[in-house]
Scaffold this motif. Structure first.
Motif, PDB file in Angstrom:
ATOM      1  N   CYS A 112       0.833  -1.206   0.000  1.00 36.99           N
ATOM      2  CA  CYS A 112       0.000   0.000   0.000  1.00 36.99           C
ATOM      3  C   CYS A 112       0.868   1.257   0.000  1.00 36.99           C
ATOM      4  CB  CYS A 112      -0.932  -0.026   1.205  1.00 36.99           C
ATOM      5  SG  CYS A 112      -1.973   1.434   1.394  1.00 36.99           S
ATOM      6  N   LEU A 113       1.892   1.250   0.844  1.00 44.04           N
ATOM      7  CA  LEU A 113       2.764   2.422   0.943  1.00 44.04           C
ATOM      8  C   LEU A 113       3.592   2.604  -0.323  1.00 44.04           C
ATOM      9  CD1 LEU A 113       3.972   2.156   4.654  1.00 44.04           C
ATOM     10  CD2 LEU A 113       2.138   3.577   3.704  1.00 44.04           C
ATOM     11  N   ARG A 114       4.034   1.509  -0.918  1.00 41.79           N
ATOM     12  CA  ARG A 114       4.786   1.602  -2.172  1.00 41.79           C
ATOM     13  C   ARG A 114       3.940   2.252  -3.274  1.00 41.79           C
ATOM     14  NH1 ARG A 114       9.325  -1.924  -3.108  1.00 41.79           N
ATOM     15  NH2 ARG A 114       9.868  -3.160  -1.273  1.00 41.79           N
ATOM     16  N   HIS A 115       2.690   1.820  -3.392  1.00 45.16           N
ATOM     17  CA  HIS A 115       1.816   2.382  -4.420  1.00 45.16           C
ATOM     18  C   HIS A 115       1.563   3.867  -4.173  1.00 45.16           C
ATOM     19  CE1 HIS A 115       0.286  -1.944  -5.167  1.00 45.16           C
ATOM     20  NE2 HIS A 115       1.145  -1.604  -6.103  1.00 45.16           N
ATOM     21  N   ARG A 116       1.372   4.224  -2.920  1.00 51.90           N
ATOM     22  CA  ARG A 116       1.155   5.638  -2.607  1.00 51.90           C
ATOM     23  C   ARG A 116       2.421   6.443  -2.896  1.00 51.90           C
ATOM     24  NH1 ARG A 116      -2.958   8.080   0.419  1.00 51.90           N
ATOM     25  NH2 ARG A 116      -2.465  10.177   1.171  1.00 51.90           N
ATOM     26  N   ALA A 117       3.574   5.859  -2.580  1.00 49.72           N
ATOM     27  CA  ALA A 117       4.843   6.544  -2.842  1.00 49.72           C
ATOM     28  C   ALA A 117       5.029   6.814  -4.329  1.00 49.72           C
ATOM     29  CB  ALA A 117       6.007   5.717  -2.304  1.00 49.72           C
ATOM     30  N   LEU A 118       4.702   5.833  -5.151  1.00 50.29           N
ATOM     31  CA  LEU A 118       4.834   6.014  -6.599  1.00 50.29           C
ATOM     32  C   LEU A 118       3.984   7.183  -7.074  1.00 50.29           C
ATOM     33  CD1 LEU A 118       5.948   5.027  -9.298  1.00 50.29           C
ATOM     34  CD2 LEU A 118       4.010   3.443  -9.432  1.00 50.29           C
ATOM     35  N   ARG A 119       2.768   7.276  -6.556  1.00 49.03           N
ATOM     36  CA  ARG A 119       1.864   8.359  -6.978  1.00 49.03           C
ATOM     37  C   ARG A 119       2.291   9.708  -6.413  1.00 49.03           C
ATOM     38  NH1 ARG A 119      -2.613  10.296  -4.493  1.00 49.03           N
ATOM     39  NH2 ARG A 119      -2.756   8.513  -3.073  1.00 49.03           N
ATOM     40  N   VAL A 120       2.534   9.766  -5.093  1.00 52.85           N
ATOM     41  CA  VAL A 120       2.822  11.050  -4.447  1.00 52.85           C
ATOM     42  C   VAL A 120       4.212  11.562  -4.803  1.00 52.85           C
ATOM     43  CG1 VAL A 120       3.129  12.193  -2.219  1.00 52.85           C
ATOM     44  CG2 VAL A 120       1.215  10.618  -2.565  1.00 52.85           C
ATOM     45  N   ARG A 161      12.135   2.365  -5.187  1.00 50.48           N
ATOM     46  CA  ARG A 161      12.776   1.127  -4.735  1.00 50.48           C
ATOM     47  C   ARG A 161      12.894   1.118  -3.216  1.00 50.48           C
ATOM     48  NH1 ARG A 161      17.685   0.445  -9.190  1.00 50.48           N
ATOM     49  NH2 ARG A 161      16.345   0.275 -11.042  1.00 50.48           N
ATOM     50  N   ASP A 162      13.623   0.127  -2.703  1.00 51.43           N
ATOM     51  CA  ASP A 162      13.828  -0.005  -1.254  1.00 51.43           C
ATOM     52  C   ASP A 162      15.312  -0.191  -0.955  1.00 51.43           C
ATOM     53  OD1 ASP A 162      13.261  -0.151   1.423  1.00 51.43           O
ATOM     54  OD2 ASP A 162      12.599  -2.241   1.388  1.00 51.43           O
ATOM     55  N   PRO A 163      16.136   0.848  -1.180  1.00 50.85           N
ATOM     56  CA  PRO A 163      17.572   0.726  -0.891  1.00 50.85           C
ATOM     57  C   PRO A 163      17.810   0.580   0.607  1.00 50.85           C
ATOM     58  CG  PRO A 163      17.007   2.994  -1.373  1.00 50.85           C
ATOM     59  CD  PRO A 163      15.780   2.183  -1.654  1.00 50.85           C
ATOM     60  N   THR A 164      18.935  -0.005   0.964  1.00 52.70           N
ATOM     61  CA  THR A 164      19.188  -0.313   2.371  1.00 52.70           C
ATOM     62  C   THR A 164      19.833   0.821   3.147  1.00 52.70           C
ATOM     63  OG1 THR A 164      21.345  -1.286   1.823  1.00 52.70           O
ATOM     64  CG2 THR A 164      19.419  -2.761   1.858  1.00 52.70           C
ATOM     65  N   SER A 165      20.441   1.804   2.463  1.00 51.15           N
ATOM     66  CA  SER A 165      21.182   2.808   3.230  1.00 51.15           C
ATOM     67  C   SER A 165      21.127   4.216   2.653  1.00 51.15           C
ATOM     68  CB  SER A 165      22.659   2.380   3.359  1.00 51.15           C
ATOM     69  OG  SER A 165      23.257   2.274   2.072  1.00 51.15           O
ATOM     70  N   ILE A 184      16.223   8.876 -11.919  1.00 52.63           N
ATOM     71  CA  ILE A 184      16.179   9.152 -10.485  1.00 52.63           C
ATOM     72  C   ILE A 184      15.514   8.003  -9.747  1.00 52.63           C
ATOM     73  CG2 ILE A 184      15.076  10.621  -8.730  1.00 52.63           C
ATOM     74  CD1 ILE A 184      15.689  13.007 -10.490  1.00 52.63           C
ATOM     75  N   MET A 185      16.135   7.625  -8.633  1.00 57.12           N
ATOM     76  CA  MET A 185      15.570   6.600  -7.762  1.00 57.12           C
ATOM     77  C   MET A 185      15.252   7.245  -6.419  1.00 57.12           C
ATOM     78  SD  MET A 185      16.203   4.619  -4.889  1.00 57.12           S
ATOM     79  CE  MET A 185      17.977   4.673  -4.682  1.00 57.12           C
ATOM     80  N   LEU A 186      14.087   6.922  -5.867  1.00 57.57           N
ATOM     81  CA  LEU A 186      13.694   7.369  -4.539  1.00 57.57           C
ATOM     82  C   LEU A 186      13.191   6.179  -3.737  1.00 57.57           C
ATOM     83  CD1 LEU A 186      11.721  10.630  -5.445  1.00 57.57           C
ATOM     84  CD2 LEU A 186      14.011  10.511  -4.458  1.00 57.57           C
ATOM     85  N   SER A 187      13.479   6.183  -2.443  1.00 61.62           N
ATOM     86  CA  SER A 187      13.002   5.129  -1.566  1.00 61.62           C
ATOM     87  C   SER A 187      11.510   5.305  -1.296  1.00 61.62           C
ATOM     88  CB  SER A 187      13.761   5.164  -0.238  1.00 61.62           C
ATOM     89  OG  SER A 187      13.163   4.303   0.717  1.00 61.62           O
ATOM     90  N   TRP A 188      10.758   4.194  -1.381  1.00 57.38           N
ATOM     91  CA  TRP A 188       9.323   4.279  -1.086  1.00 57.38           C
ATOM     92  C   TRP A 188       9.089   4.707   0.362  1.00 57.38           C
ATOM     93  CZ3 TRP A 188       7.207   1.493   2.874  1.00 57.38           C
ATOM     94  CH2 TRP A 188       7.884   0.354   3.321  1.00 57.38           C
ATOM     95  N   MET A 204      14.252   3.396   7.893  1.00 58.78           N
ATOM     96  CA  MET A 204      14.941   2.341   7.161  1.00 58.78           C
ATOM     97  C   MET A 204      14.559   0.946   7.676  1.00 58.78           C
ATOM     98  SD  MET A 204      16.875   2.967   4.577  1.00 58.78           S
ATOM     99  CE  MET A 204      17.625   4.367   3.716  1.00 58.78           C
ATOM    100  N   ARG A 205      14.251   0.849   8.955  1.00 55.75           N
ATOM    101  CA  ARG A 205      13.923  -0.450   9.542  1.00 55.75           C
ATOM    102  C   ARG A 205      12.426  -0.677   9.701  1.00 55.75           C
ATOM    103  NH1 ARG A 205      17.093  -3.545  12.681  1.00 55.75           N
ATOM    104  NH2 ARG A 205      15.299  -4.935  12.529  1.00 55.75           N
ATOM    105  N   ALA A 206      11.609   0.311   9.387  1.00 47.07           N
ATOM    106  CA  ALA A 206      10.162   0.176   9.598  1.00 47.07           C
ATOM    107  C   ALA A 206       9.624  -1.037   8.846  1.00 47.07           C
ATOM    108  CB  ALA A 206       9.443   1.429   9.112  1.00 47.07           C
ATOM    109  N   GLY A 207       8.871  -1.857   9.578  1.00 40.38           N
ATOM    110  CA  GLY A 207       8.280  -3.035   8.981  1.00 40.38           C
ATOM    111  C   GLY A 207       9.200  -4.229   8.875  1.00 40.38           C
TER     112      GLY A 207
END
Length: 246
Positions: free
Chosen positions: A131-139, A161-165, A176-180, A236-239
């Protein structure tokens, strides 16, 4: 990195009182001008970057002299919020409660300050993330396009994406890449990080000219960086499930 024959060995772990024992990774960099340290929240590990000419004894002292900093950061990470029923997580900086609604259908969706999740309890974390990934893509996509249009910049593509650091990146091709996970951050933090990556379309470095470009796009650098220093490890650690300490 391997020290010389007469140098003290670089430790592969560090003991932090009242927190635990954590892996240490050493990274030799020809570009680095000074010692630096970062926490990899997803791995519960510490990475130390050192210049090629840095004596191992200095690097070891640097690691141990920063125990208090490590302890405070690691404690924050261990207290990161989870994506389970009843938990409260921020969306665009606003708290939302996760509510399990097993009889309904539709995966997970946001409604009236809640994240409603259907189906079995075992799927709650994954469905909240989706759900959060989809919202991130839109927002984040809309925010990036708006800023780019105003600034006259033309990124070629946005990847969520979901980079680690890190929170984002910009390639030489304008991709451009952004973390969800930024969807959980306040608006000024997202504004700053988007401005940061868009500025790399003009300067592919962190020169004074680059930071002047960032300043032209956003007034939020100082506040956003302070917020990320304090809250970034938790995001970074959420979830994520807690990793065992060795």
């Amino acid at each position: 990195m391997s020290p010389g024959p007469d140098s003290p060995p670089l430790p592969n772990k560090i003991d932090i009182d009242a927190v635990g024992t954590f892996p240490v990774f050493w990274r030799l960099s020809k570009q680095a001008r000074r010692l630096s340290m970062r926490l990899a929240p997803r791995q519960n590990a510490v990475t130390v970057t050192l210049p090629a000419t840095c004596p191992p004894a200095h690097a070891i002292a640097f690691l141990h002299n920063n125990r208090n900093w490590l302890a405070s950061r690691l404690k924050r990470v261990q207290n990161a919020f989870s994506f389970e029923a009843g938990c409260i997580i921020p969306i665009e900086g606003v708290p939302h409660r996760i509510v399990h609604s097993p009889a309904q259908r539709g995966g997970a969706w946001i409604e009236n300050g809640q994240i409603l999740v259907s189906g079995e309890a075992a799927f709650i974390t994954r469905r909240v993330m989706d759900c959060l990934r989809h919202r991130a893509l839109r927002v984040l996509g809309a925010e990036l396009r708006d800023m780019a249009k105003t600034a006259g910049l033309n990124p070629t593509r946005l990847d969520i994406r979901d980079p680690t650091s890190r929170w984002g990146s910009c390639s030489a091709t304008g991709r451009i890449m952004l973390s969800w996970r930024l969807i959980m951050a306040p608006p000024e933090v997202r504004h700053y990080l988007i401005a940061h990556e868009l500025s790399h379309l003009v300067h592919m470095n962190h020169s004074n000219q680059f930071w002047q470009q960032v300043k032209r796009l956003t007034p939020h650098r100082q506040r956003a960086e302070a917020w990320l220093r304090h809250h970034g490890p938790n995001l970074m650690r959420a979830g994520q499930q807690e990793l065992p300490l060795t």
